[in-house]
Design a protein around this motif. Structure first.
Motif, PDB file in Angstrom:
ATOM      1  N   GLU A  36      -1.867  -9.501  -0.510  1.00  0.00           N
ATOM      2  CA  GLU A  36      -1.648  -8.371  -1.479  1.00  0.00           C
ATOM      3  C   GLU A  36      -2.011  -8.165  -2.472  1.00  0.00           C
ATOM      4  N   GLY A  37      -2.384  -7.608  -3.675  1.00  0.00           N
ATOM      5  CA  GLY A  37      -2.248  -7.179  -4.969  1.00  0.00           C
ATOM      6  C   GLY A  37      -0.695  -6.956  -5.724  1.00  0.00           C
ATOM      7  N   LEU A  38      -0.455  -7.909  -6.670  1.00  0.00           N
ATOM      8  CA  LEU A  38       1.262  -7.900  -6.972  1.00  0.00           C
ATOM      9  C   LEU A  38       0.702  -6.666  -7.536  1.00  0.00           C
ATOM     10  N   ALA A  39       2.164  -5.960  -7.050  1.00  0.00           N
ATOM     11  CA  ALA A  39       2.367  -4.738  -7.115  1.00  0.00           C
ATOM     12  C   ALA A  39       2.749  -4.544  -8.853  1.00  0.00           C
ATOM     13  N   ARG A  40       3.165  -3.343  -9.490  1.00  0.00           N
ATOM     14  CA  ARG A  40       2.962  -3.097 -10.488  1.00  0.00           C
ATOM     15  C   ARG A  40       4.292  -1.853 -11.148  1.00  0.00           C
ATOM     16  N   GLY A  41       4.873  -2.109 -11.697  1.00  0.00           N
ATOM     17  CA  GLY A  41       6.275  -0.549 -11.257  1.00  0.00           C
ATOM     18  C   GLY A  41       7.623  -1.227 -10.915  1.00  0.00           C
ATOM     19  N   ALA A  42       8.203  -0.006 -11.762  1.00  0.00           N
ATOM     20  CA  ALA A  42       9.665  -0.777 -11.540  1.00  0.00           C
ATOM     21  C   ALA A  42      10.878  -0.814 -10.603  1.00  0.00           C
ATOM     22  N   LEU A  43       9.784   0.126  -9.626  1.00  0.00           N
ATOM     23  CA  LEU A  43      10.219   0.553  -8.149  1.00  0.00           C
ATOM     24  C   LEU A  43       9.489  -0.718  -7.018  1.00  0.00           C
ATOM     25  N   ALA A  44       8.060  -0.271  -7.414  1.00  0.00           N
ATOM     26  CA  ALA A  44       7.394  -1.200  -5.919  1.00  0.00           C
ATOM     27  C   ALA A  44       7.209  -2.695  -6.383  1.00  0.00           C
ATOM     28  N   ARG A  45       7.534  -3.318  -7.815  1.00  0.00           N
ATOM     29  CA  ARG A  45       6.992  -4.975  -7.181  1.00  0.00           C
ATOM     30  C   ARG A  45       8.338  -5.319  -6.437  1.00  0.00           C
ATOM     31  N   PRO A  46       9.833  -4.936  -7.207  1.00  0.00           N
ATOM     32  CA  PRO A  46      10.537  -5.045  -6.813  1.00  0.00           C
ATOM     33  C   PRO A  46      10.426  -5.109  -4.943  1.00  0.00           C
ATOM     34  N   ARG A  47      10.294  -3.841  -4.369  1.00  0.00           N
ATOM     35  CA  ARG A  47      10.357  -3.305  -3.113  1.00  0.00           C
ATOM     36  C   ARG A  47       9.137  -5.033  -2.701  1.00  0.00           C
ATOM     37  N   GLN A  48       8.173  -4.870  -2.873  1.00  0.00           N
ATOM     38  CA  GLN A  48       7.159  -5.798  -2.649  1.00  0.00           C
ATOM     39  C   GLN A  48       8.017  -7.248  -2.319  1.00  0.00           C
ATOM     40  N   LEU A  49       8.836  -7.722  -3.796  1.00  0.00           N
ATOM     41  CA  LEU A  49       9.286  -9.160  -3.683  1.00  0.00           C
ATOM     42  C   LEU A  49      10.077  -9.470  -2.245  1.00  0.00           C
ATOM     43  N   LYS A  63       0.156 -15.714 -11.770  1.00  0.00           N
ATOM     44  CA  LYS A  63       1.477 -14.722 -12.598  1.00  0.00           C
ATOM     45  C   LYS A  63       2.225 -14.940 -12.863  1.00  0.00           C
ATOM     46  N   LEU A  64       3.196 -15.403 -14.118  1.00  0.00           N
ATOM     47  CA  LEU A  64       4.835 -15.654 -14.436  1.00  0.00           C
ATOM     48  C   LEU A  64       5.734 -14.536 -14.643  1.00  0.00           C
ATOM     49  N   LEU A  65       5.956 -14.460 -13.451  1.00  0.00           N
ATOM     50  CA  LEU A  65       7.728 -13.565 -13.037  1.00  0.00           C
ATOM     51  C   LEU A  65       8.466 -13.753 -13.662  1.00  0.00           C
ATOM     52  N   ASN A  66       8.927 -12.554 -14.933  1.00  0.00           N
ATOM     53  CA  ASN A  66      10.243 -12.372 -15.515  1.00  0.00           C
ATOM     54  C   ASN A  66      11.477 -12.998 -14.495  1.00  0.00           C
ATOM     55  N   PRO A  67      12.437 -13.340 -15.539  1.00  0.00           N
ATOM     56  CA  PRO A  67      13.309 -13.611 -14.519  1.00  0.00           C
ATOM     57  C   PRO A  67      13.665 -13.547 -13.908  1.00  0.00           C
ATOM     58  N   TRP A  68      14.577 -12.328 -13.517  1.00  0.00           N
ATOM     59  CA  TRP A  68      15.038 -11.481 -12.403  1.00  0.00           C
ATOM     60  C   TRP A  68      14.024 -11.302 -11.143  1.00  0.00           C
ATOM     61  N   GLU A  69      12.776 -11.496 -11.875  1.00  0.00           N
ATOM     62  CA  GLU A  69      11.571 -10.941 -10.859  1.00  0.00           C
ATOM     63  C   GLU A  69      11.293 -12.427  -9.548  1.00  0.00           C
ATOM     64  N   MET A  70      11.307 -12.997 -10.447  1.00  0.00           N
ATOM     65  CA  MET A  70      11.806 -14.997 -10.331  1.00  0.00           C
ATOM     66  C   MET A  70      12.720 -15.175  -8.760  1.00  0.00           C
ATOM     67  N   ALA A  71      13.781 -14.263  -9.627  1.00  0.00           N
ATOM     68  CA  ALA A  71      15.033 -14.881  -8.811  1.00  0.00           C
ATOM     69  C   ALA A  71      15.158 -14.152  -7.239  1.00  0.00           C
ATOM     70  N   LEU A  72      14.527 -12.965  -7.806  1.00  0.00           N
ATOM     71  CA  LEU A  72      14.479 -12.573  -7.016  1.00  0.00           C
ATOM     72  C   LEU A  72      12.982 -12.826  -5.426  1.00  0.00           C
ATOM     73  N   LEU A  73      12.423 -12.926  -5.518  1.00  0.00           N
ATOM     74  CA  LEU A  73      10.863 -13.686  -5.254  1.00  0.00           C
ATOM     75  C   LEU A  73      11.793 -14.766  -4.309  1.00  0.00           C
ATOM     76  N   ARG A  74      12.181 -15.506  -4.911  1.00  0.00           N
ATOM     77  CA  ARG A  74      13.077 -17.171  -4.634  1.00  0.00           C
ATOM     78  C   ARG A  74      14.051 -16.997  -3.866  1.00  0.00           C
ATOM     79  N   ARG A  75      15.542 -15.977  -3.926  1.00  0.00           N
ATOM     80  CA  ARG A  75      16.144 -15.505  -2.640  1.00  0.00           C
ATOM     81  C   ARG A  75      15.010 -15.133  -1.250  1.00  0.00           C
ATOM     82  N   ALA A  76      13.974 -14.747  -1.517  1.00  0.00           N
ATOM     83  CA  ALA A  76      13.386 -13.593  -0.186  1.00  0.00           C
ATOM     84  C   ALA A  76      12.428 -14.722   0.118  1.00  0.00           C
ATOM     85  N   SER A  77      12.033 -16.167  -0.374  1.00  0.00           N
ATOM     86  CA  SER A  77      11.172 -16.879   0.483  1.00  0.00           C
ATOM     87  C   SER A  77      11.683 -18.126   0.565  1.00  0.00           C
TER      88      SER A  77
END
Length: 359
Positions: A36-49, A63-77
């Motif tokens: 999947e292409g990494l989603a763009r947007g304040a709502l789409a990307r968190p849903r994808q992660l 892609k270097l995610l910002n800290p809160w995106e990285m935390a979200l992805l790490r918890r979900a992975s």
């Protein structure tokens, strides 16, 4: 078992050569791959992660995610793999603010410390990952690979016109354009030579005639096979150290001798006077091109050596097990004995895994 790859775009060159190329090997190990292409947007990307929790492994490419995106992805992975084939922790060679970027370096360090596996495209990127704090046991060297069978082999014939060729994107074409005087000189001093540019735009190089071929994935291999000498030039800076030499690999796969400047991975890929010639100065370039243009047997011999280098060291099947091991977390067989590599403080295993030496 299921793996998810989050990439810049599913048809992006990095995805095609560093993720999609290994889909068959992953399937043979019993895993499916969703890209999947990494989603763009304040709502789409968190849903994808958050959806990463539906998969057994997630590959985040470049892609270097910002800290809160990285935390979200790490918890979900359940298992997180980071893949890089550029110095993503810095800006590119032509950025107005310069190459070094402390904020990117911090995000990179945070990411590689969180990852379960890091796939780095060359020794320089391996070293930077370790310096950033990645655990030595999670870092693996995975060079960008090509499938040699997709490339027809160029067999030069005496007396036929000689084409130089360059393949790449608009962003890397900029570096070639900054060497305008060199290409103009080659056009004036090497009669009859033509430069084929396979790209999304056509440049002008003074006295050197340019034959423009719009790039497309279905035609790129054949467009290379119609040429005689591959050329590669990179600026001698920190950003270029992270480059993984895809265009050179494509030339080698097509059986073309290569002329390249001795920067980054070029000296590693171009066996000097065996599969090509390393040229540092304008005089070196003119001499190298003149020599190859005038000697079709030398081009044939170097081209055969070039193809062999790809088949032995950069073919997809040679590195498939490294990719599969990183994604699945499994290590087949007994660990291999490490050997010392060119970067101080790094040992690279034949499997692609690395160890720190404590220096």
């Amino acid at each position: 078992m299921k793996a998810l790859a989050l990439v810049e775009a599913p048809d992006h060159v990095c995805c095609r050569y560093r993720v999609r190329a290994f889909a068959e090997a992953l399937a043979a190990a019993g895993w499916s791959l969703t890209i999947e292409g990494l989603a763009r947007g304040a709502l789409a990307r968190p849903r994808q992660l958050r959806r990463a929790r539906q998969f057994d492994a997630v590959i985040l490419q470049r892609k270097l995610l910002n800290p809160w995106e990285m935390a979200l992805l790490r918890r979900a992975s359940r298992r997180l793999i980071f893949d890089l084939d550029d110095a993503v922790f810095w800006r590119d060679s032509y950025h107005p603010k310069g190459v070094r970027c402390p904020s990117r370096e911090r995000r990179f360090a945070h990411l590689v410390r969180q990852a379960d596996a890091v796939l780095a495209g060359n020794d320089f990127l391996v070293g930077r990952s370790l310096l950033a704090g990645a655990a030595p046991e999670v870092v693996r060297r995975l060079p960008t690979c090509v499938e040699p069978g997709h490339y027809p082999i160029r067999v030069p014939e005496p007396g036929s016109p000689v084409r130089l060729v360059w393949i790449g994107s608009s962003s890397t074409l900029r570096g070639l354009e900054e060497q305008q005087s060199l290409w103009d000189r080659i056009g004036r001093e090497v009669p009859g030579v033509i430069l084929r540019i396979i790209c999304d735009r056509k440049p002008e190089f003074g006295a050197l005639p340019v034959e423009f071929v719009p790039w497309s994935e279905p035609t790129e291999a054949q467009a290379l096979a119609e040429c005689d000498i591959g050329i590669a030039w990179m600026p001698d800076d920190l950003w270029s150290r992270g480059k993984c030499g895809l265009k050179v690999l494509q030339y080698l796969a097509a059986g073309l001798p290569v002329v390249a400047n001795p920067v980054g991975v070029h000296p590693e890929m171009v066996a000097y006077h065996h599969s090509g010639i390393l040229a540092a100065t304008e005089d070196d370039w003119v001499e190298a091109v003149t020599r190859l243009v005038g000697d079709w047997e030398l081009r044939r011999r170097m081209g055969a050596a070039a193809r062999e280098i790809v088949e032995q060291s950069y073919a997809v099947d040679r590195w498939a097990s490294t990719f599969v091991e990183a994604v699945t977390g499994s290590l087949g067989g007994m660990p291999a004995r490490p050997h010392f590599d060119a970067i101080g403080g790094v040992r690279t295993l034949p499997s692609g895994r690395v160890e720190g030496t404590g220096r």
